[in-house]
Scaffold this motif. Structure first.
Motif, short mmCIF file in Angstrom:
data_model
loop_
_atom_site.label_atom_id
_atom_site.label_comp_id
_atom_site.label_asym_id
_atom_site.label_seq_id
_atom_site.Cartn_x
_atom_site.Cartn_y
_atom_site.Cartn_z
N UNK A 185 -10.08 -2.17 -25.08
CA UNK A 185 -10.54 -1.07 -24.24
C UNK A 185 -10.02 0.26 -24.77
N UNK A 186 -8.96 0.23 -25.57
CA UNK A 186 -8.39 1.45 -26.15
C UNK A 186 -9.01 1.77 -27.51
N UNK A 187 -9.95 0.94 -27.95
CA UNK A 187 -10.52 1.11 -29.29
C UNK A 187 -12.02 1.37 -29.22
N UNK A 188 -12.55 1.79 -30.35
CA UNK A 188 -13.99 2.00 -30.49
C UNK A 188 -14.62 0.69 -30.98
N UNK A 189 -15.38 0.05 -30.11
CA UNK A 189 -16.04 -1.22 -30.47
C UNK A 189 -17.52 -0.95 -30.73
N UNK A 190 -17.96 -1.23 -31.92
CA UNK A 190 -19.35 -0.98 -32.30
C UNK A 190 -20.28 -1.93 -31.55
N UNK A 191 -21.40 -1.42 -31.07
CA UNK A 191 -22.30 -2.22 -30.23
C UNK A 191 -23.62 -2.54 -30.91
N UNK A 192 -24.01 -3.80 -30.81
CA UNK A 192 -25.32 -4.23 -31.30
C UNK A 192 -26.26 -4.27 -30.11
N UNK A 212 -15.94 -6.56 -19.95
CA UNK A 212 -15.86 -5.49 -20.94
C UNK A 212 -16.96 -4.48 -20.65
N UNK A 213 -16.57 -3.27 -20.25
CA UNK A 213 -17.55 -2.27 -19.83
C UNK A 213 -17.53 -1.02 -20.70
N UNK A 214 -16.85 -1.06 -21.82
CA UNK A 214 -16.75 0.12 -22.67
C UNK A 214 -18.11 0.53 -23.20
N UNK A 215 -18.38 1.83 -23.16
CA UNK A 215 -19.60 2.36 -23.77
C UNK A 215 -19.30 2.63 -25.24
#
Length: 294
Positions: A185-192, A212-215
């Protein structure tokens, strides 16, 4: 003009949305597409497509005629598949769909090997990261990675693939190295963007009962774009390890959180039930089952 060919051209023009797109499929000019449809309209004494310079729309009669054409052409394809199934040698045209990256890196070499072994088969390989409707778009078979949706399609398991979570050394130097899913949640997770509901990063959070709700700061419907972003240090990526292997081995990406990876996921060949007896299809699927090693 050939009535059956005219029906095929008409259906293609409707589904692809333009005469020029249909012309490319049949290797003819847009003017010839217009002639085929005009000939059908003259035979029927009715307008099938209401056309302007910017768009085309089916008339009420055209919609009914389109539906009937689809049924007729489908019955013809079934008849041809049944006749072909009585032969002993695979032959004919096979239309195959797969994702861009898997198709170009892993599937294409196998397709070439198959063609060398079966010289009477021709293959059209369409690579796209969007979800295709095999029946509507006329594909014989698609290669799909991950759990399948409920479907009337026949599915044959080909292999399994491992998922990996990776980031570039530059990203980890700036943002730190996550060791558990909660830290993501503290990181930038690339989204497909083509992940289905509960797919992707949710697979990891699901193990811990969290959501997991990170944009994502960067997302794409293309795996190559996501890999480029990961290598450039934009964020953390999760995808099949086989597709990142070269960058892992070269040190451009570092594997993370081995203890929290989702289980290996299946690769299936899926195809309409009415085509399952065609030797060109059965031989192709069996060839992949025997030669796809990840």
């Amino acid at each position: 003009m050939d009535r059956l060919l005219g029906m095929e051209v008409f259906v293609s023009a409707v589904e692809l949305g333009s005469f020029s797109a249909a012309a490319e499929v049949f290797k003819i000019t847009p003017a010839m597409v217009s002639k085929h449809i005009t000939a059908l309209e003259q035979r029927l004494g009715a307008t099938l497509l209401a056309r302007t310079t910017r768009k085309q729309n089916l008339t009420e009669i055209g919609k009914n005629y389109y539906d009937n054409c689809k049924k007729i052409l489908g019955q013809i394809n079934d008849a041809e598949a049944g006749a072909e199934a009585m032969g002993s040698n695979p032959r004919g045209h096979l239309k195959v769909n797969a994702s861009i990256w898997f198709g170009s890196l892993t599937l294409t070499p196998l397709v070439c090997d198959y063609l060398n072994q079966y010289p009477e088969v021709n293959i059209s390989l369409s690579l796209t990261d969007r979800y295709v409707d095999l029946v509507e778009e006329g594909f014989d078979v698609a290669i799909r990675i991950g759990e399948l949706k409920d479907s009337t399609l026949i599915a044959r398991k080909l292999s399994m693939f491992e998922v990996a979570i990776c980031a570039s050394p530059n990203y980890l130097a700036k943002a730190g190295t996550p060791t558990t899913p909660d830290e993501l949640i503290k990181h930038q997770c690339l989204g497909f963007t083509n992940w289905h509901h509960q797919g992707g990063w949710q697979l990891i959070q699901k193990q811990l009962g969290a959501k997991f709700e990170q944009v994502p700061r960067f997302e794409s419907d293309n795996g190559q774009a996501l890999l480029t972003a990961a290598v450039k240090g934009i964020g953390i990526i999760m995808m099949p390890k086989e597709l990142m292997r070269k960058d892992i081995e070269s040190g451009h990406l570092v594997e993370l959180m081995h203890d929290y990876l989702p289980p290996a996921r299946p690769i299936h060949a899926v195809y309409p039930s009415e085509r399952q007896l065609a030797p060109k299809l059965t031989s192709f699927v069996e060839f992949l089952r025997n030669n796809l090693h990840l």
